[in-house]
Design an enzyme around this catalytic site. Sequence first.
Site, PDB file in Angstrom:
ATOM      1  N   HIS A  65       0.837  -1.168   0.115  1.00 45.70           N
ATOM      2  CA  HIS A  65      -0.076   0.104   0.002  1.00 45.70           C
ATOM      3  C   HIS A  65       0.793   1.308   0.037  1.00 45.70           C
ATOM      4  CE1 HIS A  65       0.617   1.130   4.213  1.00 45.70           C
ATOM      5  NE2 HIS A  65       0.663  -0.172   4.395  1.00 45.70           N
ATOM      6  N   CYS A  79       2.528  -4.539   7.299  1.00 44.51           N
ATOM      7  CA  CYS A  79       2.348  -4.444   5.684  1.00 44.51           C
ATOM      8  C   CYS A  79       3.553  -3.885   5.129  1.00 44.51           C
ATOM      9  CB  CYS A  79       1.201  -3.535   5.400  1.00 44.51           C
ATOM     10  SG  CYS A  79      -0.232  -4.301   6.046  1.00 44.51           S
TER      11      CYS A  79
END
Length: 238
Positions: free
Chosen positions: A191, A207
């Site tokens: 992301h 992440c």
Amino acid sequence: MSSASLTSRRTFILTAAAAALAGCTTTTPSGKVAPIPQAPRRPTVPPTNPELDAMYGPVEDGGHSIPAVPYQQIDPKFYRQRVANPTGEPAGTVVVDTPSRFLYLVEPGGTAMRYGVGIGRDGFSWQGEGVIHWRQPWPRWKPPNEMIKRQPELEKYSIANGGMAPGVSNPLGARALYIFKDGKDTLYRLHGTREWKSIGKAVSAGCVRLMNQDVIDLYKRVPYHARIVVHQETLYQS
């Protein structure tokens, strides 16, 4: 050897050479010899300052204003750039080299696009193989229940409450690519982030984060349902 014999021998050699070349070329209808097609060459040199200005300048996207990244304050090795493919993986594969803080998108022809990334803190990192099963521009952020247990103040952004609205301040940034394994969501993402200072560091809750300008570029390039491999040990020379 007589001069006649030398002349005959030279004629034979030239004729044979011409025949050999003819096997590697084509003749157009006009009778002209066409050049041998060559595989396209892709530069694997670092980007120039004008290229970096364009790559990391301000962006208007989806109704959101992404500010410029002061790339001069980032280690140049983390700039987006094309490199010789060090992964050994086939074209279309996404590879995360966690210790080196690099993400590679493998291209045909022996090259890869390399991006600098920030990765998860110790204890919150993931490894293995999966599939980028879902892709979302300007996603809503819905922290998992495990995260909310650690940080109760995030309850207002829970799945039940609809998450955080899209925007530059949203932790998922401009794009999110969702990693699934065996048909199940791993809860790990590739992301965007506005926190450019985090690139090259281990700061996120598991992440893989890229600068917003880079994740937009990756989103355009990555194939649908691309295979992804995440390594927790250094495998490649950078």
